[in-house]
Design a protein around this motif. Sequence first.
Motif, PDB file in Angstrom:
ATOM      1  N   GLU A 106      52.281  23.694   6.093  1.00  0.00           N
ATOM      2  CA  GLU A 106      50.862  23.414   5.862  1.00  0.00           C
ATOM      3  C   GLU A 106      50.689  22.051   5.188  1.00  0.00           C
ATOM      4  O   GLU A 106      49.807  21.285   5.539  1.00  0.00           O
ATOM      5  CB  GLU A 106      50.257  24.517   4.996  1.00  0.00           C
ATOM      6  CG  GLU A 106      48.768  24.417   4.866  1.00  0.00           C
ATOM      7  CD  GLU A 106      48.199  25.550   4.041  1.00  0.00           C
ATOM      8  OE1 GLU A 106      48.462  25.594   2.821  1.00  0.00           O
ATOM      9  OE2 GLU A 106      47.500  26.389   4.614  1.00  0.00           O
ATOM     10  N   ARG A 107      51.539  21.743   4.234  1.00  0.00           N
ATOM     11  CA  ARG A 107      51.463  20.459   3.548  1.00  0.00           C
ATOM     12  C   ARG A 107      51.747  19.302   4.504  1.00  0.00           C
ATOM     13  O   ARG A 107      51.156  18.232   4.406  1.00  0.00           O
ATOM     14  CB  ARG A 107      52.460  20.430   2.390  1.00  0.00           C
ATOM     15  CG  ARG A 107      52.268  19.251   1.477  1.00  0.00           C
ATOM     16  CD  ARG A 107      53.232  19.219   0.304  1.00  0.00           C
ATOM     17  NE  ARG A 107      53.518  20.519  -0.246  1.00  0.00           N
ATOM     18  CZ  ARG A 107      54.745  20.965  -0.537  1.00  0.00           C
ATOM     19  NH1 ARG A 107      55.789  20.204  -0.305  1.00  0.00           N
ATOM     20  NH2 ARG A 107      54.933  22.147  -1.037  1.00  0.00           N
ATOM     21  N   LEU A 108      52.651  19.516   5.439  1.00  0.00           N
ATOM     22  CA  LEU A 108      52.978  18.464   6.401  1.00  0.00           C
ATOM     23  C   LEU A 108      51.891  18.255   7.454  1.00  0.00           C
ATOM     24  O   LEU A 108      51.635  17.134   7.872  1.00  0.00           O
ATOM     25  CB  LEU A 108      54.285  18.802   7.129  1.00  0.00           C
ATOM     26  CG  LEU A 108      55.567  18.619   6.360  1.00  0.00           C
ATOM     27  CD1 LEU A 108      56.738  19.165   7.157  1.00  0.00           C
ATOM     28  CD2 LEU A 108      55.798  17.157   6.049  1.00  0.00           C
ATOM     29  N   VAL A 109      51.235  19.337   7.861  1.00  0.00           N
ATOM     30  CA  VAL A 109      50.342  19.281   9.014  1.00  0.00           C
ATOM     31  C   VAL A 109      48.878  19.072   8.640  1.00  0.00           C
ATOM     32  O   VAL A 109      48.196  18.254   9.256  1.00  0.00           O
ATOM     33  CB  VAL A 109      50.500  20.569   9.860  1.00  0.00           C
ATOM     34  CG1 VAL A 109      49.516  20.596  11.001  1.00  0.00           C
ATOM     35  CG2 VAL A 109      51.919  20.686  10.377  1.00  0.00           C
ATOM     36  N   LEU A 110      48.409  19.791   7.637  1.00  0.00           N
ATOM     37  CA  LEU A 110      46.979  19.790   7.338  1.00  0.00           C
ATOM     38  C   LEU A 110      46.617  18.832   6.212  1.00  0.00           C
ATOM     39  O   LEU A 110      47.381  18.663   5.261  1.00  0.00           O
ATOM     40  CB  LEU A 110      46.520  21.198   6.945  1.00  0.00           C
ATOM     41  CG  LEU A 110      46.667  22.272   8.017  1.00  0.00           C
ATOM     42  CD1 LEU A 110      46.282  23.616   7.442  1.00  0.00           C
ATOM     43  CD2 LEU A 110      45.830  21.950   9.230  1.00  0.00           C
ATOM     44  N   PRO A 111      45.423  18.241   6.278  1.00  0.00           N
ATOM     45  CA  PRO A 111      44.958  17.439   5.140  1.00  0.00           C
ATOM     46  C   PRO A 111      44.660  18.347   3.948  1.00  0.00           C
ATOM     47  O   PRO A 111      44.413  19.541   4.096  1.00  0.00           O
ATOM     48  CB  PRO A 111      43.688  16.763   5.658  1.00  0.00           C
ATOM     49  CG  PRO A 111      43.322  17.457   6.896  1.00  0.00           C
ATOM     50  CD  PRO A 111      44.506  18.192   7.405  1.00  0.00           C
ATOM     51  N   LYS A 112      44.644  17.777   2.779  1.00  0.00           N
ATOM     52  CA  LYS A 112      44.532  18.538   1.536  1.00  0.00           C
ATOM     53  C   LYS A 112      43.258  19.393   1.463  1.00  0.00           C
ATOM     54  O   LYS A 112      43.273  20.501   0.965  1.00  0.00           O
ATOM     55  CB  LYS A 112      44.589  17.571   0.353  1.00  0.00           C
ATOM     56  CG  LYS A 112      44.901  18.230  -0.948  1.00  0.00           C
ATOM     57  CD  LYS A 112      45.184  17.198  -2.006  1.00  0.00           C
ATOM     58  CE  LYS A 112      45.751  17.876  -3.231  1.00  0.00           C
ATOM     59  NZ  LYS A 112      46.180  16.928  -4.234  1.00  0.00           N
ATOM     60  N   ARG A 113      42.157  18.888   1.986  1.00  0.00           N
ATOM     61  CA  ARG A 113      40.882  19.594   1.824  1.00  0.00           C
ATOM     62  C   ARG A 113      40.779  20.877   2.655  1.00  0.00           C
ATOM     63  O   ARG A 113      39.958  21.733   2.361  1.00  0.00           O
ATOM     64  CB  ARG A 113      39.722  18.659   2.155  1.00  0.00           C
ATOM     65  CG  ARG A 113      39.653  18.250   3.597  1.00  0.00           C
ATOM     66  CD  ARG A 113      38.492  17.279   3.846  1.00  0.00           C
ATOM     67  NE  ARG A 113      38.358  16.994   5.236  1.00  0.00           N
ATOM     68  CZ  ARG A 113      39.106  16.142   5.923  1.00  0.00           C
ATOM     69  NH1 ARG A 113      40.055  15.471   5.299  1.00  0.00           N
ATOM     70  NH2 ARG A 113      38.919  15.951   7.202  1.00  0.00           N
ATOM     71  N   ILE A 114      41.601  21.026   3.704  1.00  0.00           N
ATOM     72  CA  ILE A 114      41.481  22.236   4.530  1.00  0.00           C
ATOM     73  C   ILE A 114      42.738  23.112   4.505  1.00  0.00           C
ATOM     74  O   ILE A 114      42.926  23.946   5.373  1.00  0.00           O
ATOM     75  CB  ILE A 114      41.128  21.877   5.997  1.00  0.00           C
ATOM     76  CG1 ILE A 114      42.179  20.989   6.612  1.00  0.00           C
ATOM     77  CG2 ILE A 114      39.758  21.296   6.092  1.00  0.00           C
ATOM     78  CD1 ILE A 114      42.001  20.789   8.104  1.00  0.00           C
ATOM     79  N   ARG A 115      43.568  22.950   3.526  1.00  0.00           N
ATOM     80  CA  ARG A 115      44.753  23.801   3.415  1.00  0.00           C
ATOM     81  C   ARG A 115      44.323  25.198   2.996  1.00  0.00           C
ATOM     82  O   ARG A 115      43.742  25.401   1.941  1.00  0.00           O
ATOM     83  CB  ARG A 115      45.738  23.228   2.415  1.00  0.00           C
ATOM     84  CG  ARG A 115      46.376  21.962   2.897  1.00  0.00           C
ATOM     85  CD  ARG A 115      47.382  21.468   1.912  1.00  0.00           C
ATOM     86  NE  ARG A 115      47.828  20.137   2.300  1.00  0.00           N
ATOM     87  CZ  ARG A 115      48.432  19.302   1.493  1.00  0.00           C
ATOM     88  NH1 ARG A 115      48.671  19.645   0.243  1.00  0.00           N
ATOM     89  NH2 ARG A 115      48.806  18.121   1.917  1.00  0.00           N
ATOM     90  N   PHE A 116      44.657  26.165   3.812  1.00  0.00           N
ATOM     91  CA  PHE A 116      44.199  27.532   3.604  1.00  0.00           C
ATOM     92  C   PHE A 116      45.019  28.275   2.555  1.00  0.00           C
ATOM     93  O   PHE A 116      44.469  28.937   1.679  1.00  0.00           O
ATOM     94  CB  PHE A 116      44.245  28.299   4.933  1.00  0.00           C
ATOM     95  CG  PHE A 116      44.018  29.765   4.785  1.00  0.00           C
ATOM     96  CD1 PHE A 116      42.746  30.256   4.560  1.00  0.00           C
ATOM     97  CD2 PHE A 116      45.080  30.656   4.847  1.00  0.00           C
ATOM     98  CE1 PHE A 116      42.539  31.607   4.410  1.00  0.00           C
ATOM     99  CE2 PHE A 116      44.873  32.000   4.694  1.00  0.00           C
ATOM    100  CZ  PHE A 116      43.600  32.483   4.475  1.00  0.00           C
ATOM    101  N   ALA A 117      46.335  28.202   2.654  1.00  0.00           N
ATOM    102  CA  ALA A 117      47.194  29.062   1.843  1.00  0.00           C
ATOM    103  C   ALA A 117      47.081  28.768   0.358  1.00  0.00           C
ATOM    104  O   ALA A 117      47.006  29.686  -0.459  1.00  0.00           O
ATOM    105  CB  ALA A 117      48.645  28.922   2.295  1.00  0.00           C
ATOM    106  N   ILE A 118      47.056  27.516  -0.019  1.00  0.00           N
ATOM    107  CA  ILE A 118      46.983  27.171  -1.438  1.00  0.00           C
ATOM    108  C   ILE A 118      45.655  27.635  -2.022  1.00  0.00           C
ATOM    109  O   ILE A 118      45.606  28.242  -3.098  1.00  0.00           O
ATOM    110  CB  ILE A 118      47.178  25.659  -1.641  1.00  0.00           C
ATOM    111  CG1 ILE A 118      48.599  25.287  -1.250  1.00  0.00           C
ATOM    112  CG2 ILE A 118      46.895  25.253  -3.073  1.00  0.00           C
ATOM    113  CD1 ILE A 118      48.864  23.814  -1.271  1.00  0.00           C
ATOM    114  N   ASN A 119      44.558  27.381  -1.303  1.00  0.00           N
ATOM    115  CA  ASN A 119      43.245  27.798  -1.791  1.00  0.00           C
ATOM    116  C   ASN A 119      43.135  29.319  -1.868  1.00  0.00           C
ATOM    117  O   ASN A 119      42.579  29.863  -2.828  1.00  0.00           O
ATOM    118  CB  ASN A 119      42.145  27.225  -0.898  1.00  0.00           C
ATOM    119  CG  ASN A 119      42.121  25.716  -0.932  1.00  0.00           C
ATOM    120  OD1 ASN A 119      42.523  25.115  -1.922  1.00  0.00           O
ATOM    121  ND2 ASN A 119      41.679  25.101   0.146  1.00  0.00           N
TER     122      ASN A 119
END
Length: 133
Positions: A106-119
């Motif tokens: 997720e960190r490699l693929v998605l930008p920070k604002r739309i990361r699902f798992a961390i949020n």
Amino acid sequence: MPSLRVHRASDEYAREIAGRISRFLLLTLGSVIMLAGLVLAPLPGHIGLPLLVVGLMIVLRNSFRAKRQFVRMQRAHPKMVFPIRRLMRREPEIVLVFWQQYLRVERLVLPKRIRFAINARRYLKRRFRPREA
């Protein structure tokens, strides 16, 4: 008595040959399982990684050269090999390894604002926090 010594020597030789043949067959089986895991890894269903780990376990237990190469790889790239080592333990931490790898992808693929798992993790942590008395 000399025939008894000859008999023991031939038994040891037969055991050694049988051990080599069984080790070769197990190496072949492990390699085939690893190849199947590589083929199935990109497909949905996540069956490829467990197959890779099982094949790797079979190969590592039966090949000194593979063990040496694995240790070298572990020293050179510890972050890549550590999840595999965690899955090869007697009681593997499958869910934790999956979660850690998901976060990395997720960190490699998605930008920070739309990361699902961390949020989602932060939300659930706040929501189900144990209440102090």
